[in-house]
Design an enzyme around this catalytic site. Structure first.
Site, short mmCIF file in Angstrom:
data_model
loop_
_atom_site.label_atom_id
_atom_site.label_comp_id
_atom_site.label_asym_id
_atom_site.label_seq_id
_atom_site.Cartn_x
_atom_site.Cartn_y
_atom_site.Cartn_z
N GLU B 62 86.79 -26.94 -4.76
CA GLU B 62 86.09 -26.31 -5.89
C GLU B 62 86.37 -27.03 -7.20
O GLU B 62 85.53 -27.08 -8.09
CB GLU B 62 86.46 -24.84 -6.01
CG GLU B 62 85.89 -23.96 -4.88
CD GLU B 62 86.76 -23.92 -3.64
OE1 GLU B 62 87.77 -24.67 -3.58
OE2 GLU B 62 86.44 -23.16 -2.71
N PHE B 124 91.02 -8.49 0.90
CA PHE B 124 91.09 -9.89 1.31
C PHE B 124 90.31 -10.76 0.32
O PHE B 124 89.15 -10.50 0.03
CB PHE B 124 90.52 -10.06 2.72
CG PHE B 124 90.52 -11.49 3.17
CD1 PHE B 124 91.74 -12.17 3.35
CD2 PHE B 124 89.35 -12.18 3.40
CE1 PHE B 124 91.74 -13.50 3.74
CE2 PHE B 124 89.35 -13.50 3.80
CZ PHE B 124 90.56 -14.17 3.97
N GLN B 125 90.96 -11.78 -0.21
CA GLN B 125 90.39 -12.71 -1.19
C GLN B 125 89.88 -12.03 -2.46
O GLN B 125 88.93 -12.50 -3.08
CB GLN B 125 89.30 -13.59 -0.54
CG GLN B 125 89.90 -14.51 0.52
CD GLN B 125 88.95 -15.58 1.00
OE1 GLN B 125 87.74 -15.39 1.00
NE2 GLN B 125 89.50 -16.70 1.44
N LYS B 174 79.86 -8.70 -3.61
CA LYS B 174 79.05 -8.96 -2.43
C LYS B 174 77.94 -7.92 -2.27
O LYS B 174 76.82 -8.25 -1.89
CB LYS B 174 79.93 -9.01 -1.18
CG LYS B 174 79.24 -9.70 -0.02
CD LYS B 174 80.23 -10.07 1.06
CE LYS B 174 79.51 -10.74 2.22
NZ LYS B 174 80.44 -11.04 3.32
N MET B 487 101.32 -43.53 -17.81
CA MET B 487 101.47 -42.99 -19.16
C MET B 487 102.81 -42.27 -19.31
O MET B 487 103.46 -42.36 -20.35
CB MET B 487 100.31 -42.04 -19.48
CG MET B 487 100.33 -41.52 -20.90
SD MET B 487 100.27 -42.87 -22.10
CE MET B 487 98.52 -42.87 -22.51
C1 LIG Z 1 96.82 -32.44 -13.73
C2 LIG Z 1 97.77 -33.21 -14.58
N1 LIG Z 1 99.08 -33.28 -14.26
C3 LIG Z 1 99.94 -33.99 -15.01
C4 LIG Z 1 99.50 -34.64 -16.12
C5 LIG Z 1 100.49 -35.44 -16.99
N2 LIG Z 1 100.15 -36.86 -17.00
C6 LIG Z 1 99.44 -37.40 -18.01
S1 LIG Z 1 99.15 -39.04 -17.75
C7 LIG Z 1 100.00 -39.03 -16.31
C8 LIG Z 1 100.14 -40.29 -15.50
C9 LIG Z 1 98.87 -40.76 -14.95
O1 LIG Z 1 99.14 -41.78 -14.00
P1 LIG Z 1 97.98 -42.60 -13.35
O2 LIG Z 1 96.91 -41.71 -12.87
O3 LIG Z 1 98.56 -43.53 -12.35
O4 LIG Z 1 97.37 -43.42 -14.59
P2 LIG Z 1 98.06 -44.50 -15.54
O5 LIG Z 1 98.71 -43.77 -16.67
O6 LIG Z 1 99.04 -45.27 -14.72
O7 LIG Z 1 96.93 -45.33 -16.01
C10 LIG Z 1 100.50 -37.76 -16.05
C11 LIG Z 1 101.32 -37.43 -14.87
C12 LIG Z 1 98.12 -34.52 -16.44
N3 LIG Z 1 97.61 -35.07 -17.54
N4 LIG Z 1 97.29 -33.84 -15.65
#
Ligand SMILES: Cc1ncc(C[n+]2csc(CCOP(=O)(O)OP(=O)(O)O)c2C)c(N)n1
Lengths: 172, 572
Positions: B62, B124-125, B174, B487
């Protein structure tokens, strides 16, 4: 800027989900709702929330902006205490024998211009409407006799100036 | 089987479920994303009957459905539609709803709910999706009676797309889907308590013009409001006449072509050097359809304190929320900018532009050239993005996920066309890009759609490769693989003494994974193979997967550290 007490009046459509949405707006900003009252308003099918909370004026402006942003909110206002007429109501449940055995309690009631709303064989109920300090003072005076139950309503308030809701509704 | 919508408005008796599908069609929605389940089966049964008119795309989760609907909405300007069942189906939508709320994306989400007699019984759900979604929807409603369905859907579409757009959710029990109603559809044209677009005051417009005309160093920052308000032409005319340098927020990107001479780049945490430095030197700051997010402003205590602020804004709650405006011009920015234009003096501000140029030269040497023409062995994200620019001439829809590659993408991708930058700005939702790219391609089938995704975020929603397999959506997927949650690793390097806690990634064979879904795939490890690989990807008529191995510990600069002042922007 200093924090102060604001009374926020919110005119809304009748939608049960709104209470939740409005409460969330306070919660998100860690603003404690000191009292909340929901009732009908002077306009048919329009509800009115009266919310009391303490914050800075900058924050109350932003908060009212977020409340007004809710689709089913018609209009929200904030007022300081000197801009409104306001009251709370308190109920005090006491043991009935006090009425006969502790005669001075009758004077307490009379002097505080409170009413006895009902008398049962075991208990009677006092009602006092007024400012917080008035219902609080009566509470302190009755406490030594033993208060069986105490409850106080949310603040209700009327603004001295017009809020022009009907006009606003026409303009939508 | 054909089910033409009867043109005459005579009422018929139909089921609630059929009314849902008919109402969607009345609103011009002939594409929806979703995932079936018990509580929404009557609606799916009708979708089966109406499949010639309404294309339902089965995603693999989803969250994929809602991000696809977001991608569709962002490029097409139409309302995105997604459907899910009750309970886990509905809760799986929540991330996307929050994303659409903070990025002002118009969506109508329809969830099935347990029968009304079971509400409140922990059936349920059963999940209270109305309460869960209240803080992240523009509006939501639960419908428990069949006859309430048409009006609820009409209102939902109206609210989603009017004013400042946003997601709405309709939860339909429903029994309401199974119940019968006299069907008669009327579009919603107004809700009495809701004023979508505040009136623009002529006085405010004049006051704004006066401030702008008096400015020696005017500086424009534009956000997504320009795109949402379809104000690109009016905005360009204003910028050109006033001669003011204009910088964009992440979501404003593509509203003004990248190569426009007055486009000076991006503001904010990883924005360009000049725009950040000079935010604190301009004398009049003109904010158009943007909301002074903290990633844009850094510390508010030191943000543009010297400047008078003019704020063009559709949402009154945004005015003075973060930055106090000297003049606020409420309303739709197409209207307000068109009203403004005749009052604006023609100007060019050459000396002021030179200050931007000087900073740009510094940034070129310190940051941009090492990205685009690296002398080190490892590949950079910037050079990959630039290679795609060359092949697409900046005409592609560019989707990005969240992380370093996202910031590199918005910094280095070229745009000639509005509504071409699709990324999760406000929420920063990893996993957004792949499904959003699928939706974007369906929203603009004639355009090239390229998604840049990190190796981390890719694995959050890569199940949607199945949706590509099933629909044939010809998206081009570029995974920029640094084998890190890049990042977060960058922050660990800069602010946590290189303690790389849980940011190294051991990845699967992405090529095999793509091929398992019958998607053509290639991997680039060396610089000399990059150009040919990108060329082949863009030339492909079908979906294509390209993995590029990137220098592991590269960083995104410039950077305004969290909580710092914008003029403290660092080049390294
Ligand atoms: C759903 C979610 N979980 C955690 C984060 C925190 N977060 C921001 S950037 C990042 C790293 C992303 O790594 P990658 O997809 O390998 O991209 P890169 O930064 O290496 O280009 C994380 C864990 C987020 N933004 N979204």
């Amino acid at each position: 800027m200093e924090e102060q007490v604001f009374t926020i009046s919110v005119y809304t459509e009748n939608n049960p989900g709104l209470l939740n949405r409005i409460a969330t707006i306070f919660l998100k900003r860690h603003i404690n709702i000191e009292s909340l009252n929901v009732s009908r308003s002077e306009i048919e099918n329009v509800h009115r929330f009266t919310i009391v909370a303490r914050m800075t004026e900058t924050n109350v402006k932003k908060l009212v902006g977020q409340i007004e942003k809710q689709i089913e909110v018609i209009k929200a206002y904030y007022h300081t205490d000197d801009e409104i007429i306001f009251h709370e109501t308190a109920l005090y449940k006491m043991a009935s024998n006090l009425l006969f055995e502790q005669r001075e309690i009758q004077n307490v009631i009379k002097n505080s211009s409170a009413n006895i709303v009902t008398v049962h064989p075991d208990f009677f109920v006092i009602e006092k409407t007024g400012r917080r300090k008035d219902t609080e003072a009566l509470h302190d005076q009755l406490a030594p006799y033993g208060i069986m139950q105490f409850v106080r309503s949310g603040r209700i308030s009327i603004s001295k100036t017009e809020m022009k809701i009907s006009e606003k509704l026409k303009n939508f | 089987m054909e089910h033409p919508i009867p043109k005459n408005k005579t009422t018929e008796i139909i089921s609630g479920a059929e009314a849902v599908v008919r109402a969607l069609l009345e609103e011009g929605a002939n594409l929806a994303y979703g995932y079936p389940g018990g509580a929404i089966m009557p609606i799916y049964d009708e979708l089966y009957k109406y499949q010639d008119q309404l294309n339902h795309v089965l995603t693999r989760h989803e969250q994929g459905a809602i991000h696809a609907a977001q991608g569709f909405a962002r490029v097409s300007g139409k309302v995105g539609v997604c459907l899910a069942t009750s309970g886990p189906g509905a809760t799986n939508l929540v991330t996307g709803i929050a994303d659409a709320q903070i990025d002002s994306t118009p969506l109508v989400c329809i969830t099935g709910q347990v029968a009304s007699h079971l509400l409140g019984t922990d059936a349920f759900q059963e999940t209270d999706v109305i309460s869960i979604s209240a803080p992240v929807t523009k509006w939501n409603v639960q419908v428990t009676k069949a006859e309430e369905i048409p009006a609820a859907i009409a209102k939902a579409f109206y609210i989603a797309k009017s004013g400042r757009p946003g997601p709405v959710l309709i939860d339909i029990t429903k029994d309401a889907q199974l119940g019968q109603l006299e069907y008669n559809y009327e579009k919603c044209t107004g809700v009495r308590s809701y004023e979508p677009i505040p009136k623009t005051s002529e006085e405010a417009v004049k006051a704004a013009a006066e401030l702008i005309n008096s400015a020696k160093k005017p500086f424009v920052i534009f956000g997504q409001g320009v795109i949402l308000g379809q104000a690109e032409a009016a905005f360009k005319a204003f910028v050109e006449k006033s001669g003011a340098p204009a910088a964009w927020t992440v979501l404003g990107l593509s509203a003004l072509p990248t190569d426009h001479p007055l486009n000076v780049g991006m503001v904010g945490m990883h924005g360009h050097y000049g725009p950040n430095k000079l935010t604190n030197e301009c004398d009049v700051l003109i904010a158009v359809g943007m909301r002074f997010d903290d990633r844009v402003t850094g510390s508010l205590h030191t943000y543009a304190k010297q400047a008078k602020v003019v704020h063009f804004e559709i949402d009154p709650a945004e005015v003075d929320k973060n930055v106090k405006a000297n003049v606020a011009v409420l309303g739709d920015c197409k209207t307000s900018l068109e009203m403004l234009l005749p009052y604006i003096d023609t100007n060019n501000h050459d000396a002021w532009h030179n200050e931007f140029k000087k900073y740009h030269e510094e940034e070129l040497k310190a940051v941009i050239e090492p990205q685009l023409k690296p002398t080190k062995e490892g590949l950079t994200m910037g050079e990959v993005i630039n290679q795609v620019n060359k092949e697409t001439n900046g005409n592609a829809v560019v989707v990005s996920d969240v992380g370093q590659h996202q910031m590199f993408t918005v910094r280095y991708a070229n745009f000639t066309t509005t509504r071409s930058n699709v990324t999760s700005g406000g929420l920063g939702t990893m996993g957004f890009a792949l499904p959003a790219a699928i939706g974007a391609k369906m929203g603009a089938p004639e355009r090239e759609v390229v998604a840049f995704i990190g190796d981390g975020g890719y694995q959050m929603t890569c199940q949607e490769l199945g949706t590509i397999l099933q629909t044939g959506a010809a998206v081009k997927i570029v995974v920029l693989n640094n084998e890190f949650l890049g990042m977060v690793r960058q922050w660990q390097q800069l602010f946590f003494d290189k303690r790389y806690a849980s940011t190294t990634m051991i990845n699967p064979d992405f090529i095999k994974l793509a091929e398992a879904y019958d998607i053509k795939a290639a991997k680039v490890v060396k610089r000399e193979d990059l150009a040919a690989a990108v060329k082949e990807m863009i030339a492909s008529k079908e979906s294509y997967f390209l993995e590029v191995m990137i220098e592991k510990e590269d960083n995104v600069f410039p950077m305004v550290p969290t909580g710092a002042c914008v003029s403290e922007v660092r080049l390294s």
